[in-house]
Enzyme design. Sequence first.
Site, PDB file in Angstrom:
ATOM      1  N   GLU A  41     -19.476  54.356 -16.984  1.00 53.15           N
ATOM      2  CA  GLU A  41     -19.157  53.331 -15.991  1.00 53.15           C
ATOM      3  C   GLU A  41     -19.207  54.045 -14.651  1.00 53.15           C
ATOM      4  O   GLU A  41     -18.347  54.862 -14.339  1.00 53.15           O
ATOM      5  CB  GLU A  41     -17.781  52.714 -16.273  1.00 53.15           C
ATOM      6  CG  GLU A  41     -17.573  51.378 -15.563  1.00 53.15           C
ATOM      7  CD  GLU A  41     -17.155  51.546 -14.124  1.00 53.15           C
ATOM      8  OE1 GLU A  41     -18.028  51.349 -13.233  1.00 53.15           O
ATOM      9  OE2 GLU A  41     -15.993  51.877 -13.864  1.00 53.15           O
ATOM     10  N   CYS A  53     -15.415  50.806  -7.400  1.00 55.81           N
ATOM     11  CA  CYS A  53     -16.852  50.800  -7.669  1.00 55.81           C
ATOM     12  C   CYS A  53     -17.442  49.403  -7.613  1.00 55.81           C
ATOM     13  O   CYS A  53     -18.642  49.234  -7.372  1.00 55.81           O
ATOM     14  CB  CYS A  53     -17.151  51.453  -9.014  1.00 55.81           C
ATOM     15  SG  CYS A  53     -16.193  50.768 -10.382  1.00 55.81           S
ATOM     16  N   LYS A  85      -9.297  63.755 -20.342  1.00 62.04           N
ATOM     17  CA  LYS A  85      -9.319  64.618 -19.155  1.00 62.04           C
ATOM     18  C   LYS A  85      -9.253  63.715 -17.923  1.00 62.04           C
ATOM     19  O   LYS A  85     -10.245  63.138 -17.501  1.00 62.04           O
ATOM     20  CB  LYS A  85     -10.579  65.477 -19.079  1.00 62.04           C
ATOM     21  CG  LYS A  85     -10.474  66.561 -17.963  1.00 62.04           C
ATOM     22  CD  LYS A  85     -11.782  66.956 -17.377  1.00 62.04           C
ATOM     23  CE  LYS A  85     -12.267  66.044 -16.284  1.00 62.04           C
ATOM     24  NZ  LYS A  85     -11.400  66.021 -15.046  1.00 62.04           N
ATOM     25  N   GLU A 136     -23.219  54.531  -1.905  1.00 59.02           N
ATOM     26  CA  GLU A 136     -21.847  54.083  -2.156  1.00 59.02           C
ATOM     27  C   GLU A 136     -20.911  54.877  -1.251  1.00 59.02           C
ATOM     28  O   GLU A 136     -20.758  56.091  -1.413  1.00 59.02           O
ATOM     29  CB  GLU A 136     -21.482  54.291  -3.623  1.00 59.02           C
ATOM     30  CG  GLU A 136     -20.133  53.709  -3.986  1.00 59.02           C
ATOM     31  CD  GLU A 136     -19.772  53.894  -5.441  1.00 59.02           C
ATOM     32  OE1 GLU A 136     -19.116  53.014  -6.011  1.00 59.02           O
ATOM     33  OE2 GLU A 136     -20.144  54.936  -6.018  1.00 59.02           O
ATOM     34  N   GLY A 168      -8.176  69.464 -16.063  1.00 60.91           N
ATOM     35  CA  GLY A 168      -9.264  70.365 -15.706  1.00 60.91           C
ATOM     36  C   GLY A 168     -10.221  69.688 -14.759  1.00 60.91           C
ATOM     37  O   GLY A 168     -10.079  68.513 -14.422  1.00 60.91           O
ATOM     38  N   ASP A 169     -11.226  70.455 -14.331  1.00 64.55           N
ATOM     39  CA  ASP A 169     -12.245  69.871 -13.470  1.00 64.55           C
ATOM     40  C   ASP A 169     -13.498  69.571 -14.282  1.00 64.55           C
ATOM     41  O   ASP A 169     -13.592  69.894 -15.474  1.00 64.55           O
ATOM     42  CB  ASP A 169     -12.555  70.791 -12.282  1.00 64.55           C
ATOM     43  CG  ASP A 169     -12.964  72.202 -12.695  1.00 64.55           C
ATOM     44  OD1 ASP A 169     -13.401  72.395 -13.845  1.00 64.55           O
ATOM     45  OD2 ASP A 169     -12.849  73.116 -11.859  1.00 64.55           O
ATOM     46  N   GLY A 170     -14.475  68.944 -13.634  1.00 65.06           N
ATOM     47  CA  GLY A 170     -15.689  68.555 -14.331  1.00 65.06           C
ATOM     48  C   GLY A 170     -16.495  69.712 -14.866  1.00 65.06           C
ATOM     49  O   GLY A 170     -16.865  69.720 -16.054  1.00 65.06           O
ATOM     50  N   PRO A 171     -16.792  70.725 -14.035  1.00 70.82           N
ATOM     51  CA  PRO A 171     -17.593  71.851 -14.522  1.00 70.82           C
ATOM     52  C   PRO A 171     -16.904  72.664 -15.625  1.00 70.82           C
ATOM     53  O   PRO A 171     -17.576  73.326 -16.403  1.00 70.82           O
ATOM     54  CB  PRO A 171     -17.783  72.709 -13.260  1.00 70.82           C
ATOM     55  CG  PRO A 171     -17.609  71.764 -12.120  1.00 70.82           C
ATOM     56  CD  PRO A 171     -16.566  70.795 -12.574  1.00 70.82           C
ATOM     57  N   GLY A 172     -15.589  72.601 -15.681  1.00 67.47           N
ATOM     58  CA  GLY A 172     -14.861  73.349 -16.699  1.00 67.47           C
ATOM     59  C   GLY A 172     -14.609  72.534 -17.948  1.00 67.47           C
ATOM     60  O   GLY A 172     -15.411  72.501 -18.882  1.00 67.47           O
ATOM     61  N   VAL A 173     -13.487  71.821 -17.975  1.00 65.82           N
ATOM     62  CA  VAL A 173     -13.105  71.052 -19.152  1.00 65.82           C
ATOM     63  C   VAL A 173     -14.054  69.891 -19.404  1.00 65.82           C
ATOM     64  O   VAL A 173     -14.416  69.594 -20.546  1.00 65.82           O
ATOM     65  CB  VAL A 173     -11.650  70.554 -19.010  1.00 65.82           C
ATOM     66  CG1 VAL A 173     -11.284  69.608 -20.143  1.00 65.82           C
ATOM     67  CG2 VAL A 173     -10.688  71.740 -18.993  1.00 65.82           C
ATOM     68  N   GLY A 174     -14.501  69.229 -18.344  1.00 68.92           N
ATOM     69  CA  GLY A 174     -15.407  68.101 -18.522  1.00 68.92           C
ATOM     70  C   GLY A 174     -16.685  68.498 -19.232  1.00 68.92           C
ATOM     71  O   GLY A 174     -17.123  67.834 -20.180  1.00 68.92           O
TER      72      GLY A 174
END
Length: 480
Positions: free
Chosen positions: A249, A282, A174, A382, A205-211
Site C-alpha cells: 500500500e 496517501c 516492524k 507526492e 528497526g529501520d528499513g535497511p536493517g530490520v526491514g
Amino acid sequence: MIEKRAFYIGGEWVQPLSPRDHQVINPSTEEPCAVISLGAEGDADRAVAAAKAAFPAWMARDPAERIALVETFLEIYTRRKDEMAEAISMEMGAPIDLASSAQWGAGYAHTKTFLRTAKDFQFIRPLGDHAPNDRIVYEATGVCALITPWNWPMNQITLKVIAALIAGCTMVLKPSEESPLNALLFAEMIDEAGFPAGVFNLVNGDGPGVGAALSGHEDVDMVSFTGSTRAGIAISQNAAKTLKKVHLELGGKGANVIFADADEKAVKRGVLSMMNNSGQSCNAPSRMLVQRERYEAAVEEAAAVASAVTVGPASEPGRHIGPVVNASQFEKIQGLIETGMKEGARLVAGGPGRPEGMNRGYFVRPTVFADATNQMTIAREEIFGPVLTIMPFDTEEEAIRIANDTPYGLTNYVQTGDGARANRMALQLRSGMVEMNGQPRGAGSPFGGMKASGNGREGGVWGLEDFLEVKAVSGWTQDA
C-alpha cells in the site's frame, strides 16, 4: 524522557542483540521525547523463528478462539485509549483531539469491522452444487512480516495485525522508527490479551536493517508493507528471491474533480480534507481539478479556507493542524513549495517557511497553488504535506485524462450533481478507490490502489483474504 529499548519476541520482552539507540523526536518541539533501540538481522531472525514455531498450533486453532482473543484485545485497546492517543500525538504530531478521535478511532473501527467480518466468514466452503464433494479451504498464509508507517500508525497496524491474527497467521511487526511508541503500547495490549507466545512479535528497526532482513527472510511467507513507492520497489525486489507473497500500500496523488454543478461545499470540503493530518495521508486529494466556469471562484474560496486553517502544537486541544513528522519531511515540503513557485504556479495561500510567530517545530503553512499544469513537479510528486495544487479543465474527457495522467492510482474524488456523470467518472478513473460528493467509504470497504500505489486490499473481507491462501480439496467426506 521515555526509554523503551526492549523488543517483544516469543511472548517476552527481550533486549536486542546489538542495540543501537535511536531518539524519537517530538515534531512540535524538535526535542527528543523517547529513546528506543534499533534492531539488526539477528533480532529479526529471533522474531521470525518464534513466529515460525508458533504457526502450526495457531493456524490449527478454531477461528472462534482466535476471534475471542481479538475481542479481548479490543476491550484493552478501548480502556487504554488515552495512553495510545497521547503517544501518537507526541511522536508524530497529530493534534491530541485528532489523535483521540481519528487516529485511535481508526484502529478501533478496523478491529470491530474485522470481528464482524470474521464471524460471517466461511473458512471451509462448498465449491458449488455441481461438485458436492469439493471444498474450498481458506488457509493462513504463514509467517508474515508487517512493516508499517508513521502517519496513521494504528490505522495501518490494525489493518495488518488484526487481519493476520484472525486468519491464523503469525507475524513480526516492524513499526516506523519515527513513531514506535504506539506500537510498543499495542504489543503490551496483545500480551495482556493472552495471545500465545510467538504469534505476535515486534522488532524496532529501520528499513535497511530490520526491514530488509524481514522482507528477504526465507522463513517469511508474506510481506505486507505500507509506505513510499520507492521503498515498496526495494521490498519487492528483495522478496522476489524467495517468491514470497508481497502486499503493498504505497503513495498517491489523488485528483479531486469538481464540476461546475458540484454542491456549494465541495471546494471547502476538498481543502480541509487535504489539510487533515497536516497533509500526511496517501489518499489526500492533493490535485484539485475545477471546471472552467467555476475555476476562479474556487481558487478564491480555496485560498480563504486554507488561510483560515490554524497551525499549532500537537499537545493543544482544538481543530488545528500540527507539525509534519520530522526535519527531513519539513525540508522536502519546503523545497517542493519553492519548486512550485519557480515553475510558474500561482501561490494563493501559504508559502515557504513556518507560520507567523513560530520559529521552532516542523510546522508548515497551509499552502495552495493555482494555475498549475499536470506536468509541474507539485502535480507529479507526492508532497505529503499541507499543500494543494489547483488546475482548470473544460470537459469531462479532459478531467479524466488529467486525473489518470499520474504514476499513482490510489484514490480519486468526484464532485457533481449529475448522477450519470458521477457513475461514468467512477468507472473511468484508474484508482483503487473513488469517493463521490463527500460520501465516505463504508466500514469494510477495501483500501488499496493500482499502478505505483501498490496492490492488494486492506480492510473487511478483502483484508482478511489477503492473509489467506486458497486450497482446493476434492473427495471431501461430508459426514466425517
